[in-house]
Motif scaffolding. Structure first.
Motif, short mmCIF file in Angstrom:
data_model
loop_
_atom_site.label_atom_id
_atom_site.label_comp_id
_atom_site.label_asym_id
_atom_site.label_seq_id
_atom_site.Cartn_x
_atom_site.Cartn_y
_atom_site.Cartn_z
N CYS A 104 0.83 -1.20 0.00
CA CYS A 104 0.00 0.00 0.00
C CYS A 104 0.87 1.26 0.00
O CYS A 104 0.55 2.25 -0.68
N ALA A 105 1.95 1.23 0.76
CA ALA A 105 2.84 2.39 0.78
C ALA A 105 3.47 2.63 -0.59
O ALA A 105 3.57 3.77 -1.05
N ALA A 106 3.89 1.54 -1.26
CA ALA A 106 4.48 1.69 -2.59
C ALA A 106 3.45 2.19 -3.61
O ALA A 106 3.75 3.08 -4.42
N ALA A 107 2.24 1.63 -3.59
CA ALA A 107 1.21 2.07 -4.53
C ALA A 107 0.80 3.51 -4.25
O ALA A 107 0.59 4.30 -5.18
N ASP A 108 0.71 3.86 -2.96
CA ASP A 108 0.31 5.21 -2.59
C ASP A 108 1.37 6.23 -3.05
O ASP A 108 1.03 7.30 -3.58
N HIS A 109 2.63 5.90 -2.89
CA HIS A 109 3.70 6.79 -3.33
C HIS A 109 3.68 6.95 -4.85
O HIS A 109 3.88 8.05 -5.38
N PHE A 110 3.42 5.85 -5.57
CA PHE A 110 3.36 5.91 -7.03
C PHE A 110 2.21 6.81 -7.48
O PHE A 110 2.36 7.64 -8.40
N GLN A 111 1.05 6.66 -6.84
CA GLN A 111 -0.11 7.46 -7.23
C GLN A 111 0.12 8.95 -6.99
O GLN A 111 -0.22 9.79 -7.83
N ARG A 112 0.68 9.28 -5.85
CA ARG A 112 0.88 10.69 -5.53
C ARG A 112 1.90 11.33 -6.46
O ARG A 112 1.82 12.53 -6.75
N SER A 113 2.84 10.54 -6.96
CA SER A 113 3.87 11.10 -7.84
C SER A 113 3.34 11.36 -9.24
O SER A 113 3.81 12.28 -9.92
N VAL A 114 2.36 10.58 -9.71
CA VAL A 114 1.82 10.78 -11.06
C VAL A 114 0.48 11.51 -11.04
O VAL A 114 -0.01 11.90 -12.10
N GLY A 115 -0.12 11.68 -9.88
CA GLY A 115 -1.32 12.49 -9.78
C GLY A 115 -2.58 11.83 -10.30
O GLY A 115 -3.33 12.45 -11.06
#
Length: 605
Positions: A104-115
């Motif tokens: 979840c932390a990895a997916a959340d970081h990916f989402q926030r970086s690409v918007g």
């Protein structure tokens, strides 16, 4: 008068979820994943109360119908679950809670970086400060620690993987990232962002669908003539508006819609294009004859997919399709009767257009009902028959026997309903037997009047013992023009077969015995008695109880199909119904479908 139906008020929560799902499906990076998952939103689902949605290892996304969120928040939650699939997070670990947290932390970081979307207000706990980048390093840090308060896992492992478990989610993720990169480059080059938003909409490269169509035209003569007449439409936004997950065909416009977001390779695309071409080639639009359109579409899909697997035309798409080895050898009509009686199974069926949606588009059904599709239908039959001859002459290999039989049957003109009715009467009323007799004055030859000639006389009196019953629906819902044509046809055939009298029973809400009639009198004695529905069982029972009606006489039931669903006819019988109507029960006798001449000859009168 029944109550006027009221249109249900729109549900704001459902509309917000649908808009969030649409945002994800039209996003170039997430569309390949979004069109491969099965989205479920039911109160009895697998999603815990605190979460917006969860995802299973089988590729099923369960949304929480009890939660309320904005479309951007739904888009964030849905894409979060899709990233679990695309990033390969379904791996077993000794501490599943720690592994779920690190993913979840990895997916959340990916989402926030690409918007992608906007994080829900209660999603801040997913970002754990101080964790190293990557799922495995984060897992080693979190292993053995207690889970944060209120945390609910969103990775649902299913032990038995269904067919969808073989989907390459990582490849779909890679394809989405490639589409996103292409879109960014094209937008930077000055192209319209709304056009670029559709994956695979580039006009400079030949897509897998176009390559598959060219292959049929060049290398597969059975479908080459059909393929040449269809245009491929590849537009994710158009498919999104039409609700098409993979592909669908519009026989009227000669278009095949292919959703590029489905991410099919060239071999899978050959299978799908062949599937869509066979629908109009085998006249599945006009052969429905009043059946439920979606269930009829599914029945045809079972037959087509089995043929394509036997022919080894491309490869079946990994997303899944309708295929059941237990239905091998059955016709589309026989399969329809099976699945129509099992509604629990029918609700789970999905065509290439999606769950509960047919891939044979018929957006204007009155086109077939008016009969405007006759010439086009004949064109499809001719093209498929021509392709069969090319296939045989070029030595392309063997074809399934039932496919060859169906194409050959379609090449022959359909038998009109009145001819079928005449054959039914011929089988029950053969020509009366005759004998030669000198008992009465005989004929004389003109050349030699002294030689007597025998006279041909019937063994029985004309019409003796030759009769049948007619149970006639005379309710107000019966079309008068169609009724007159049916009665006129029956009277003509009865006269030709020397049927002296016909026992007629009129039915609306009750049965009315009209007694025996000469065939020529039937058409002029019909009176519309009632309105609404019809009860035919009393009329059938009345014929059975008549002492002067022969036990072996057949019965012809004429109705508009608005009758009771449990009608029972013990005698030899047949039904005469309007074209496009379907009886509310499985008939035991033959069914003849009446058509009016002229503009309504192929339609519902």
């Amino acid at each position: 008068m029944g109550k006027r139906s009221r249109r249900a008020a729109p549900d704001p929560a459902s509309e917000a979820f649908a808009e969030g799902l649409r945002l994800v499906q039209t996003n170039p990076m997430m569309s390949a994943l979004a069109h491969r998952v099965v989205v479920m939103r039911r109160p009895d689902g697998l999603c815990p109360d605190r979460l917006l949605c969860v995802v299973t290892s089988n590729g099923v996304l369960w949304a929480n119908p009890a939660r309320r969120a904005e479309p951007q928040e739904w888009a964030f939650a849905i894409s979060h679950c899709l990233l679990h699939l695309g990033l390969g997070h379904f791996r077993e670990h000794p501490d599943p809670v720690a592994w779920n947290l690190s993913c979840c932390a990895a997916a959340d970081h990916f989402q926030r970086s690409v918007g992608i979307g906007r994080p829900p207000t209660d999603a801040g706990a997913l970002v754990l400060a101080g964790l190293p980048r990557g799922e495995d390093p984060a897992y080693r840090t979190l292993e053995g620690r207690p889970a944060p308060e209120g945390f609910r896992p969103d990775l649902i492992f299913e032990k038995s993987l269904a067919y969808r478990g073989r989907i390459d989610w990582s490849a779909a993720m890679t394809q989405g990232m490639r589409w996103a990169l292409e879109s960014a480059v094209r937008i930077a080059g000055g192209e319209d962002p709304e056009v670029v938003a559709a994956p695979g909409s580039s006009r400079n490269t030949r897509s897998a669908a176009e390559k598959a169509k060219e292959w049929f035209m060049a290398s597969y003569p059975l479908l080459g003539a059909l393929g040449a007449s269809f245009r491929i439409i590849e537009d994710a936004l158009v498919c999104q508006r039409l609700g098409i997950q993979i592909a669908a065909v519009d026989a009227q416009e000669k278009k095949i819609f292919v959703n590029p977001a489905a991410g099919l390779n060239e071999q899978e695309m050959r299978f799908v294009i062949a599937h869509e071409l066979l629908h109009p080639g085998l006249s599945h639009h006009s052969r429905g004859a009043g059946r439920d359109p979606f269930l009829w579409n599914c029945a045809c899909d079972f037959v087509i997919n089995r043929w394509l697997i036997e022919l080894e035309v491309g490869t079946p798409p990994q997303i899944g399709m309708l295929h059941d080895p237990d239905l091998a050898g059955l016709t589309s009509e026989e399969i329809y009767d099976r699945i129509a009686s099992d509604m629990r199974r029918a609700r789970k069926l999905a065509t290439f257009a999606g769950r509960g949606v047919g891939d044979v588009l018929n957006r204007r059904p009155e086109w077939w009902e008016r009969g405007d599709g006759l010439d086009l239908d004949a064109f499809y039959r001719s093209a498929l028959a021509q392709g069969l001859e090319w296939h045989r002459s070029s030595g392309r290999g063997l074809l399934p026997a039932d496919l060859v039989e169906e194409v050959a049957a379609l090449a022959q003109p359909p038998i009109p309903w009145d001819v079928e009715l005449a054959r039914w009467m011929d089988a029950r009323f053969p020509p009366p037997e005759t004998r030669r007799s000198y008992a009465r004055p005989s004929r004389r030859q003109a050349s030699n009047s002294q030689i007597p000639r025998p006279r041909v006389v019937p063994l029985d009196a004309p019409g003796e013992g030759r009769t049948f019953g007619v149970v006639l629906d005379t309710s107000g819902s019966m079309d008068k023009a169609l009724l007159a044509r049916a009665l006129g046809t029956i009277a003509s055939y009865a006269n030709q077969r020397e049927v002296g009298l016909v026992r007629v029973v009129f039915c609306d809400a009750q049965a009315h015995d009209e007694g025996y009639m000469a065939p020529a009198q039937i058409a002029g004695r019909v009176e519309i008695r009632g309105r609404g529905g019809t009860v035919l069982q009393p009329g059938v029972d009345l014929l059975d109880d008549l002492p002067d009606f022969p036990a072996g006489a057949p019965v012809l039931v004429i109705t508009d199909t608005y009758c009771e669903p449990d009608l029972r006819v013990a005698r030899d019988h047949a039904f005469l119904v309007p074209y496009g109507s379907e009886l509310p029960f499985r008939p035991q006798g033959p069914v003849f479908r009446m058509r009016l001449p002229g503009a309504q000859r192929e339609g519902r009168p």
